[in-house]
Design a protein around this motif. Structure first.
Motif, PDB file in Angstrom:
ATOM      1  N   ASP A 111       0.831  -1.218   0.000  1.00  0.00           N
ATOM      2  CA  ASP A 111       0.000   0.000   0.000  1.00  0.00           C
ATOM      3  C   ASP A 111       0.856   1.255   0.000  1.00  0.00           C
ATOM      4  O   ASP A 111       0.574   2.211  -0.727  1.00  0.00           O
ATOM      5  N   LYS A 112       1.902   1.228   0.828  1.00  0.00           N
ATOM      6  CA  LYS A 112       2.749   2.427   0.953  1.00  0.00           C
ATOM      7  C   LYS A 112       3.434   2.736  -0.378  1.00  0.00           C
ATOM      8  O   LYS A 112       3.533   3.896  -0.776  1.00  0.00           O
ATOM      9  N   ALA A 113       3.903   1.708  -1.038  1.00  0.00           N
ATOM     10  CA  ALA A 113       4.599   1.920  -2.318  1.00  0.00           C
ATOM     11  C   ALA A 113       3.615   2.444  -3.370  1.00  0.00           C
ATOM     12  O   ALA A 113       3.923   3.398  -4.101  1.00  0.00           O
ATOM     13  N   PHE A 114       2.429   1.855  -3.445  1.00  0.00           N
ATOM     14  CA  PHE A 114       1.464   2.333  -4.448  1.00  0.00           C
ATOM     15  C   PHE A 114       1.051   3.775  -4.164  1.00  0.00           C
ATOM     16  O   PHE A 114       0.805   4.546  -5.088  1.00  0.00           O
ATOM     17  N   ALA A 115       0.986   4.135  -2.863  1.00  0.00           N
ATOM     18  CA  ALA A 115       0.585   5.507  -2.507  1.00  0.00           C
ATOM     19  C   ALA A 115       1.588   6.534  -3.031  1.00  0.00           C
ATOM     20  O   ALA A 115       1.248   7.699  -3.228  1.00  0.00           O
ATOM     21  N   LYS A 116       2.821   6.093  -3.260  1.00  0.00           N
ATOM     22  CA  LYS A 116       3.843   7.035  -3.747  1.00  0.00           C
ATOM     23  C   LYS A 116       3.763   7.250  -5.252  1.00  0.00           C
ATOM     24  O   LYS A 116       4.383   8.155  -5.788  1.00  0.00           O
ATOM     25  N   MET A 117       3.022   6.399  -5.951  1.00  0.00           N
ATOM     26  CA  MET A 117       3.029   6.468  -7.420  1.00  0.00           C
ATOM     27  C   MET A 117       2.065   7.536  -7.934  1.00  0.00           C
ATOM     28  O   MET A 117       1.151   7.966  -7.240  1.00  0.00           O
ATOM     29  N   LYS A 118       2.262   7.929  -9.189  1.00  0.00           N
ATOM     30  CA  LYS A 118       1.381   8.920  -9.816  1.00  0.00           C
ATOM     31  C   LYS A 118       0.033   8.278 -10.151  1.00  0.00           C
ATOM     32  O   LYS A 118      -0.021   7.071 -10.456  1.00  0.00           O
ATOM     33  N   SER A 119      -1.011   9.083 -10.214  1.00  0.00           N
ATOM     34  CA  SER A 119      -2.337   8.502 -10.492  1.00  0.00           C
ATOM     35  C   SER A 119      -2.449   8.045 -11.954  1.00  0.00           C
ATOM     36  O   SER A 119      -3.317   7.255 -12.298  1.00  0.00           O
ATOM     37  N   ASN A 120      -1.572   8.544 -12.828  1.00  0.00           N
ATOM     38  CA  ASN A 120      -1.593   8.079 -14.225  1.00  0.00           C
ATOM     39  C   ASN A 120      -0.620   6.912 -14.450  1.00  0.00           C
ATOM     40  O   ASN A 120      -0.447   6.459 -15.585  1.00  0.00           O
ATOM     41  N   ALA A 121       0.006   6.449 -13.380  1.00  0.00           N
ATOM     42  CA  ALA A 121       1.093   5.473 -13.567  1.00  0.00           C
ATOM     43  C   ALA A 121       0.568   4.062 -13.810  1.00  0.00           C
ATOM     44  O   ALA A 121      -0.526   3.683 -13.377  1.00  0.00           O
ATOM     45  N   ILE A 122       1.413   3.310 -14.500  1.00  0.00           N
ATOM     46  CA  ILE A 122       1.102   1.904 -14.793  1.00  0.00           C
ATOM     47  C   ILE A 122       2.228   1.041 -14.258  1.00  0.00           C
ATOM     48  O   ILE A 122       3.407   1.372 -14.439  1.00  0.00           O
ATOM     49  N   ILE A 123       1.852  -0.039 -13.582  1.00  0.00           N
ATOM     50  CA  ILE A 123       2.876  -0.949 -13.044  1.00  0.00           C
ATOM     51  C   ILE A 123       2.893  -2.233 -13.872  1.00  0.00           C
ATOM     52  O   ILE A 123       1.837  -2.746 -14.239  1.00  0.00           O
ATOM     53  N   VAL A 124       4.088  -2.716 -14.157  1.00  0.00           N
ATOM     54  CA  VAL A 124       4.229  -3.956 -14.928  1.00  0.00           C
ATOM     55  C   VAL A 124       5.078  -4.925 -14.114  1.00  0.00           C
ATOM     56  O   VAL A 124       6.116  -4.544 -13.565  1.00  0.00           O
ATOM     57  N   ASN A 125       4.629  -6.166 -14.039  1.00  0.00           N
ATOM     58  CA  ASN A 125       5.402  -7.180 -13.317  1.00  0.00           C
ATOM     59  C   ASN A 125       5.642  -8.399 -14.204  1.00  0.00           C
ATOM     60  O   ASN A 125       4.701  -9.128 -14.524  1.00  0.00           O
ATOM     61  N   ALA A 126       6.903  -8.558 -14.618  1.00  0.00           N
ATOM     62  CA  ALA A 126       7.284  -9.771 -15.358  1.00  0.00           C
ATOM     63  C   ALA A 126       8.377 -10.485 -14.570  1.00  0.00           C
ATOM     64  O   ALA A 126       9.201 -11.184 -15.140  1.00  0.00           O
ATOM     65  N   ALA A 127       8.392 -10.274 -13.245  1.00  0.00           N
ATOM     66  CA  ALA A 127       9.431 -10.876 -12.398  1.00  0.00           C
ATOM     67  C   ALA A 127       8.835 -12.089 -11.672  1.00  0.00           C
ATOM     68  O   ALA A 127       8.795 -13.193 -12.230  1.00  0.00           O
ATOM     69  N   ARG A 128       8.351 -11.875 -10.470  1.00  0.00           N
ATOM     70  CA  ARG A 128       7.667 -12.928  -9.726  1.00  0.00           C
ATOM     71  C   ARG A 128       6.446 -12.306  -9.056  1.00  0.00           C
ATOM     72  O   ARG A 128       6.528 -11.182  -8.516  1.00  0.00           O
ATOM     73  N   GLY A 129       5.340 -13.049  -9.030  1.00  0.00           N
ATOM     74  CA  GLY A 129       4.086 -12.523  -8.499  1.00  0.00           C
ATOM     75  C   GLY A 129       4.210 -11.900  -7.120  1.00  0.00           C
ATOM     76  O   GLY A 129       3.760 -10.763  -6.893  1.00  0.00           O
ATOM     77  N   PRO A 130       4.828 -12.605  -6.156  1.00  0.00           N
ATOM     78  CA  PRO A 130       4.830 -12.096  -4.784  1.00  0.00           C
ATOM     79  C   PRO A 130       5.655 -10.820  -4.560  1.00  0.00           C
ATOM     80  O   PRO A 130       5.688 -10.300  -3.449  1.00  0.00           O
ATOM     81  N   VAL A 131       6.308 -10.300  -5.584  1.00  0.00           N
ATOM     82  CA  VAL A 131       6.960  -8.992  -5.426  1.00  0.00           C
ATOM     83  C   VAL A 131       5.883  -7.923  -5.201  1.00  0.00           C
ATOM     84  O   VAL A 131       6.126  -6.898  -4.573  1.00  0.00           O
ATOM     85  N   ILE A 132       4.680  -8.189  -5.686  1.00  0.00           N
ATOM     86  CA  ILE A 132       3.544  -7.280  -5.453  1.00  0.00           C
ATOM     87  C   ILE A 132       2.597  -7.915  -4.431  1.00  0.00           C
ATOM     88  O   ILE A 132       2.273  -9.100  -4.547  1.00  0.00           O
ATOM     89  N   ASP A 133       2.140  -7.116  -3.477  1.00  0.00           N
ATOM     90  CA  ASP A 133       1.051  -7.551  -2.598  1.00  0.00           C
ATOM     91  C   ASP A 133      -0.239  -7.408  -3.417  1.00  0.00           C
ATOM     92  O   ASP A 133      -0.654  -6.286  -3.739  1.00  0.00           O
TER      93      ASP A 133
END
Ligand code: DGY
Length: 326
Positions: A222-244
């Motif tokens: 939550d804390k990390a997402f709160a720091k991002m811009k509202s127009n931002a897009i996150i991409v994960n091609a690493a491992r699922g659990p890197v994201i909550d």
């Protein structure tokens, strides 16, 4: 002399199955799904080598059960968070993986996810199939420009760097964060090294290319997402659990960020009642970033060679724990 016994936990390209079968006493798990744990343990008792996938847990119990003759663990993937490397090293067992050959293919797929999420490709395509393309409308399916945007790369390894290279044609500003600063790479692409918080705050696209370990587990919370811009897009091609995943759901649902492109999820496969599947601004594909004909063939070749070298007591061509040889 008896041939070495090996277990191959899933089909790979047939020519490499044939090669392994010629040189060893091989048992191949033929199913699409992984062998259940008890079956995996039963089948690998007394084997000299295993060719495994990221869905097979190779832990101390596995190694105890296999026995002291186990000479090699050959994984068909670059990542190896399913394998207890420390334990394998302690026992002198080399672990092989398949780096390099999937770097370009995974970088391509990262871009596919970035573009699809930014330009609402899967959402608008679904709308056609649902019979909802009624007209061209100036306000329909507005997305975000990739061209000229700021790209933030977390994890500047081989794949992160190839993702960065592809952004040059899009005239993007590149920020990156890694536990190891890569000054040697910065000049070539005019990349700027920043701390993670700065990267999250300033990037329009944040793409994750880290290993999964204790320090990266749920790094995007939550804390990390709160720091991002509202127009931002996150991409994960690493491992699922890197994201909550729950934090990601809240960030997307409450429009704290604009979208996500996921090659990997937590858990895998994603559960059909996972709320992320209800969101139009979340593009999800089933861990296919390395899935090109060429790359999967090369991964099959390396994994088969590592298995065969390992059972013969020869060095693996790509070894995660080369200290076993010293
Ligand atoms: C890997 O290799 O670690 C990928 O996740 C699958 O190709």
């Amino acid at each position: 002399m008896a041939k070495p016994r090996v277990f191959v936990s899933r089909e790979i390209f047939p020519e490499f199955i044939d090669l392994i079968a010629t040189e060893t006493d091989m048992e191949l798990w033929p199913d699409e799904l992984p062998p259940p744990r008890d079956v995996l343990l039963e089948k690998t008792q007394g084997v000299d080598g295993i060719l495994c996938l990221l869905t097979d847990k190779i832990d101390p119990e596995f190694m105890d059960n296999a026995g002291t003759q186990l000479k090699v663990i050959s994984q068909i993937a670059v990542g190896f968070d399913n394998i207890d490397i420390h334990e394998a090293t302690k026992r002198g067992i080399p672990v092989g993986n398949t780096p390099e050959v999937l770097t370009q293919t995974t970088a391509d797929a990262t871009w596919a996810l970035m573009l699809a999420a930014a330009r609402r490709i899967t959402e608008s395509e679904r709308a056609i199939h649902a019979g909802n393309w009624r007209t061209w409308h100036p306000l329909h399916y507005l997305g975000y420009d990739v061209y000229g945007a700021t790209l933030g790369i977390i994890g500047m390894g081989r794949i992160g760097f190839e993702v960065a290279k592809r952004s040059v044609g899009f005239d993007m500003k590149i920020l990156y964060y890694d536990v190891n600063r890569r000054e040697d790479l910065e000049e070539e692409l005019s990349m700027e090294y920043v701390d993670k918080d700065t990267l999250l705050a300033e990037s329009d696209f944040v793409t994750l290319h880290t290993d999964l370990n204790d320090s990266t587990y749920h790094m995007m919370d939550d804390k990390a997402f709160a720091k991002m811009k509202s127009n931002a897009i996150i991409v994960n091609a690493a491992r699922g659990p890197v994201i909550d995943p729950q934090a990601l759901y809240r960030a997307l649902k409450d429009s704290k960020i604009a979208g996500a492109g996921l090659d990997v999820t937590d858990p895998e496969p994603i559960l059909m009642d996972d709320p992320l599947l209800q969101l139009e601004n979340c593009v999800i594909v089933p861990h296919i970033a390395s899935a090109s004909h060429t790359t999967r063939r090369e991964m099959s070749s390396i994994a088969a060679t590592n298995l065969l070298n390992g059972v013969k007591g020869e060095p693996l061509i790509t070894c995660v724990n080369p200290e076993v040889y010293s």
